[in-house]
Structure formats: structure tokens, C-alpha cells
Design a protein around this motif. Structure first.
Motif, PDB file in Angstrom:
ATOM      1  N   LEU A  80      40.296  81.020   9.646  1.00 10.78           N
ATOM      2  CA  LEU A  80      38.910  80.750   9.371  1.00 10.78           C
ATOM      3  C   LEU A  80      38.448  80.184   7.878  1.00 10.78           C
ATOM      4  O   LEU A  80      38.877  80.665   6.941  1.00 10.78           O
ATOM      5  CB  LEU A  80      38.196  82.110   9.660  1.00 10.78           C
ATOM      6  CG  LEU A  80      36.428  82.035   9.487  1.00 10.78           C
ATOM      7  CD1 LEU A  80      36.055  81.325  10.658  1.00 10.78           C
ATOM      8  CD2 LEU A  80      36.101  83.651   9.378  1.00 10.78           C
ATOM      9  N   VAL A  81      37.807  78.996   8.037  1.00 11.25           N
ATOM     10  CA  VAL A  81      37.317  78.509   6.813  1.00 11.25           C
ATOM     11  C   VAL A  81      35.984  78.743   6.552  1.00 11.25           C
ATOM     12  O   VAL A  81      35.562  79.104   5.455  1.00 11.25           O
ATOM     13  CB  VAL A  81      37.316  76.921   6.973  1.00 11.25           C
ATOM     14  CG1 VAL A  81      36.883  76.073   5.611  1.00 11.25           C
ATOM     15  CG2 VAL A  81      38.919  76.587   7.241  1.00 11.25           C
ATOM     16  N   ARG A  82      35.195  78.704   7.515  1.00 11.49           N
ATOM     17  CA  ARG A  82      33.756  79.083   7.404  1.00 11.49           C
ATOM     18  C   ARG A  82      32.945  79.765   8.678  1.00 11.49           C
ATOM     19  O   ARG A  82      33.452  79.174   9.911  1.00 11.49           O
ATOM     20  CB  ARG A  82      32.824  77.684   7.089  1.00 11.49           C
ATOM     21  CG  ARG A  82      31.607  77.798   6.669  1.00 11.49           C
ATOM     22  CD  ARG A  82      30.852  76.576   6.349  1.00 11.49           C
ATOM     23  NE  ARG A  82      30.626  75.712   7.355  1.00 11.49           N
ATOM     24  CZ  ARG A  82      31.076  74.437   7.528  1.00 11.49           C
ATOM     25  NH1 ARG A  82      31.622  73.957   6.375  1.00 11.49           N
ATOM     26  NH2 ARG A  82      30.913  73.865   8.607  1.00 11.49           N
ATOM     27  N   ALA A  83      32.163  80.465   8.664  1.00 13.14           N
ATOM     28  CA  ALA A  83      31.174  81.173   9.498  1.00 13.14           C
ATOM     29  C   ALA A  83      29.918  80.938   9.107  1.00 13.14           C
ATOM     30  O   ALA A  83      29.419  81.472   8.259  1.00 13.14           O
ATOM     31  CB  ALA A  83      31.707  82.464  10.008  1.00 13.14           C
ATOM     32  N   ASP A  84      29.223  80.132  10.081  1.00 15.96           N
ATOM     33  CA  ASP A  84      27.793  80.182   9.873  1.00 15.96           C
ATOM     34  C   ASP A  84      26.750  80.550  10.994  1.00 15.96           C
ATOM     35  O   ASP A  84      27.311  80.750  12.116  1.00 15.96           O
ATOM     36  CB  ASP A  84      27.464  78.456   9.933  1.00 15.96           C
ATOM     37  CG  ASP A  84      28.020  77.921   8.539  1.00 15.96           C
ATOM     38  OD1 ASP A  84      28.109  78.565   7.498  1.00 15.96           O
ATOM     39  OD2 ASP A  84      28.621  76.899   8.614  1.00 15.96           O
ATOM     40  N   ASN A  85      25.616  80.994  10.779  1.00 15.49           N
ATOM     41  CA  ASN A  85      24.653  81.568  11.678  1.00 15.49           C
ATOM     42  C   ASN A  85      25.473  82.506  12.637  1.00 15.49           C
ATOM     43  O   ASN A  85      25.276  82.455  13.930  1.00 15.49           O
ATOM     44  CB  ASN A  85      24.152  80.293  12.619  1.00 15.49           C
ATOM     45  CG  ASN A  85      23.410  79.466  11.741  1.00 15.49           C
ATOM     46  OD1 ASN A  85      22.672  79.529  10.829  1.00 15.49           O
ATOM     47  ND2 ASN A  85      23.898  77.902  12.105  1.00 15.49           N
ATOM     48  N   VAL A  86      25.913  83.316  12.160  1.00 15.72           N
ATOM     49  CA  VAL A  86      26.440  84.562  12.939  1.00 15.72           C
ATOM     50  C   VAL A  86      25.418  85.782  13.079  1.00 15.72           C
ATOM     51  O   VAL A  86      25.002  86.152  12.058  1.00 15.72           O
ATOM     52  CB  VAL A  86      27.658  85.159  12.079  1.00 15.72           C
ATOM     53  CG1 VAL A  86      28.331  86.458  12.827  1.00 15.72           C
ATOM     54  CG2 VAL A  86      28.725  84.354  11.691  1.00 15.72           C
ATOM     55  N   LYS A  87      25.206  85.707  14.250  1.00 14.71           N
ATOM     56  CA  LYS A  87      24.154  86.759  14.668  1.00 14.71           C
ATOM     57  C   LYS A  87      24.512  87.869  15.468  1.00 14.71           C
ATOM     58  O   LYS A  87      24.960  87.292  16.837  1.00 14.71           O
ATOM     59  CB  LYS A  87      22.818  86.022  15.213  1.00 14.71           C
ATOM     60  CG  LYS A  87      22.125  84.908  14.513  1.00 14.71           C
ATOM     61  CD  LYS A  87      21.207  84.199  14.974  1.00 14.71           C
ATOM     62  CE  LYS A  87      20.584  83.030  13.578  1.00 14.71           C
ATOM     63  NZ  LYS A  87      19.971  82.078  14.401  1.00 14.71           N
ATOM     64  N   PHE A  88      24.639  89.070  15.372  1.00 16.56           N
ATOM     65  CA  PHE A  88      25.066  90.156  16.261  1.00 16.56           C
ATOM     66  C   PHE A  88      23.543  90.401  16.673  1.00 16.56           C
ATOM     67  O   PHE A  88      22.670  91.015  16.173  1.00 16.56           O
ATOM     68  CB  PHE A  88      25.514  91.393  15.288  1.00 16.56           C
ATOM     69  CG  PHE A  88      26.945  90.892  14.719  1.00 16.56           C
ATOM     70  CD1 PHE A  88      27.880  90.834  15.513  1.00 16.56           C
ATOM     71  CD2 PHE A  88      26.867  90.404  13.495  1.00 16.56           C
ATOM     72  CE1 PHE A  88      29.218  90.232  14.848  1.00 16.56           C
ATOM     73  CE2 PHE A  88      28.137  90.023  12.738  1.00 16.56           C
ATOM     74  CZ  PHE A  88      29.236  89.978  13.599  1.00 16.56           C
ATOM     75  N   THR A  89      23.421  90.406  18.307  1.00 14.52           N
ATOM     76  CA  THR A  89      22.467  90.727  18.867  1.00 14.52           C
ATOM     77  C   THR A  89      22.017  91.990  19.336  1.00 14.52           C
ATOM     78  O   THR A  89      21.032  92.241  20.013  1.00 14.52           O
ATOM     79  CB  THR A  89      22.085  89.419  19.543  1.00 14.52           C
ATOM     80  OG1 THR A  89      23.005  89.457  20.596  1.00 14.52           O
ATOM     81  CG2 THR A  89      21.660  87.916  19.000  1.00 14.52           C
ATOM     82  N   ALA A  90      23.397  92.444  19.784  1.00 14.23           N
ATOM     83  CA  ALA A  90      23.161  93.693  20.605  1.00 14.23           C
ATOM     84  C   ALA A  90      24.673  94.483  20.189  1.00 14.23           C
ATOM     85  O   ALA A  90      25.391  93.894  19.978  1.00 14.23           O
ATOM     86  CB  ALA A  90      23.147  93.509  21.840  1.00 14.23           C
ATOM     87  N   VAL A  91      24.912  95.949  20.766  1.00 17.24           N
ATOM     88  CA  VAL A  91      25.711  96.539  20.227  1.00 17.24           C
ATOM     89  C   VAL A  91      26.606  96.451  21.593  1.00 17.24           C
ATOM     90  O   VAL A  91      26.080  96.467  22.928  1.00 17.24           O
ATOM     91  CB  VAL A  91      25.416  98.125  20.006  1.00 17.24           C
ATOM     92  CG1 VAL A  91      26.787  99.307  20.460  1.00 17.24           C
ATOM     93  CG2 VAL A  91      24.927  98.397  18.894  1.00 17.24           C
ATOM     94  N   PHE A  92      28.094  96.435  21.375  1.00 19.78           N
ATOM     95  CA  PHE A  92      28.807  96.201  22.594  1.00 19.78           C
ATOM     96  C   PHE A  92      29.657  97.613  22.632  1.00 19.78           C
ATOM     97  O   PHE A  92      30.371  97.633  21.880  1.00 19.78           O
ATOM     98  CB  PHE A  92      29.924  94.980  22.502  1.00 19.78           C
ATOM     99  CG  PHE A  92      30.855  94.957  23.634  1.00 19.78           C
ATOM    100  CD1 PHE A  92      30.407  94.591  24.635  1.00 19.78           C
ATOM    101  CD2 PHE A  92      32.181  95.369  23.669  1.00 19.78           C
ATOM    102  CE1 PHE A  92      31.348  94.756  26.069  1.00 19.78           C
ATOM    103  CE2 PHE A  92      32.862  95.433  24.595  1.00 19.78           C
ATOM    104  CZ  PHE A  92      32.399  94.876  25.911  1.00 19.78           C
ATOM    105  N   ASP A  93      29.273  98.536  23.712  1.00 18.76           N
ATOM    106  CA  ASP A  93      29.769  99.729  23.972  1.00 18.76           C
ATOM    107  C   ASP A  93      30.975  99.458  25.065  1.00 18.76           C
ATOM    108  O   ASP A  93      30.263  99.333  26.226  1.00 18.76           O
ATOM    109  CB  ASP A  93      28.647 100.609  24.086  1.00 18.76           C
ATOM    110  CG  ASP A  93      29.513 102.074  24.428  1.00 18.76           C
ATOM    111  OD1 ASP A  93      30.260 102.254  24.716  1.00 18.76           O
ATOM    112  OD2 ASP A  93      28.434 103.081  24.484  1.00 18.76           O
ATOM    113  N   PRO A  94      32.154  99.675  25.070  1.00 18.24           N
ATOM    114  CA  PRO A  94      32.901  99.458  26.071  1.00 18.24           C
ATOM    115  C   PRO A  94      33.037 100.652  26.996  1.00 18.24           C
ATOM    116  O   PRO A  94      33.596 100.433  28.203  1.00 18.24           O
ATOM    117  CB  PRO A  94      34.459  99.435  25.344  1.00 18.24           C
ATOM    118  CG  PRO A  94      34.117 100.219  24.339  1.00 18.24           C
ATOM    119  CD  PRO A  94      32.894  99.835  23.703  1.00 18.24           C
TER     120      PRO A  94
END
Length: 121
Positions: free
Chosen positions: A65-79
Motif C-alpha cells: 500500500l502506497v496511499r489510501a484516499d477517501n476511505v469511508k467506513f459507512t457501517a459496522v460489519f458483524d459476521p
């Protein structure tokens, strides 16, 4: 793969620069014993790692990984609620770099959107 036994790929389709991968997440994985006991939540960094590992598998290259942009966590992931996670990616190889724009979703909706740049090596 650093996420040993965390998931199983159940389907992958690649068409041009687009990829769709369906995963079954192991709800009993050790990650969930600490994050959080009794209320498992998939850590955001783990969700991001899924995209990297799938890009590595698709391109048969190790990536950094060089760069991460616009990372948006929009909900919880519950398995324990829904074990299937679908990764949708637009992936472009440019020289020694891989550009990825992706989203992760389950039946309840989108849980993550991101843009990443990886370097092959």
C-alpha cells in the motif's frame, strides 16, 4: 495472506478493469475475540486488507500500500449477522502500480468505500 482462516473466497469474476469477489467471513476467527467479545465488529484495517489480498490474488503479485484516499467506513460489519461480504473493485494496472477503487457490502448495504494505490514488489 496475513488473514489466515479469516475468509474463504466463494466467487470471483473479473471483466476488464472490474472485479467482484464474494467472501464468507469466519465469524469464529481470533480477531473477534478481542474486537469485541460478545459483539464482533470487523476492524476497518482488516476490511482494507481484504482488498489488498484480493488484488494480489487477481494480479498474482505482491503489493504494498502506497496511499489510501477517501476511505469511508459507512457501517459496522458483524459476521454473526451476515457472513457474506462482497468486494466490488475497479482495478487499473499502471506500470508498477495498481490503482483500486472499491466498495465492500453485504445484504444490509455498503460498509466501506476506498481508493488505494499499491506498488507491485
Amino acid at each position: 495472506m496475513i488473514l489466515e482462516d479469516f475468509y474463504e473466497v466463494t466467487h470471483t469474476s473479473v471483466s476488464g478493469d472490474s472485479a467482484i469477489t464474494k467472501l464468507q467471513i469466519n465469524k469464529d476467527h481470533e480477531i473477534y475475540k478481542g474486537h469485541f467479545p460478545g459483539r464482533p465488529v470487523t476492524p476497518g484495517v482488516v476490511l482494507m486488507q481484504l482488498f489488498k489480498e484480493e488484488a494480489e490474488r487477481i494480479f498474482a503479485k505482491k503489493l504494498q500500500l502506497v496511499r489510501a484516499d477517501n476511505v469511508k467506513f459507512t457501517a459496522v460489519f458483524d459476521p454473526t449477522v451476515n457472513r457474506e461480504l462482497i468486494l466490488e473493485s475497479d482495478i487499473t494496472e499502471v506500470g508498477e502500480f495498481i490503482k483500486l477503487k472499491g466498495s465492500a457490502r453485504n445484504s444490509d448495504g455498503t460498509v466501506l468505500k476506498l481508493n488505494c494505490l499499491y506498488k507491485a514488489g
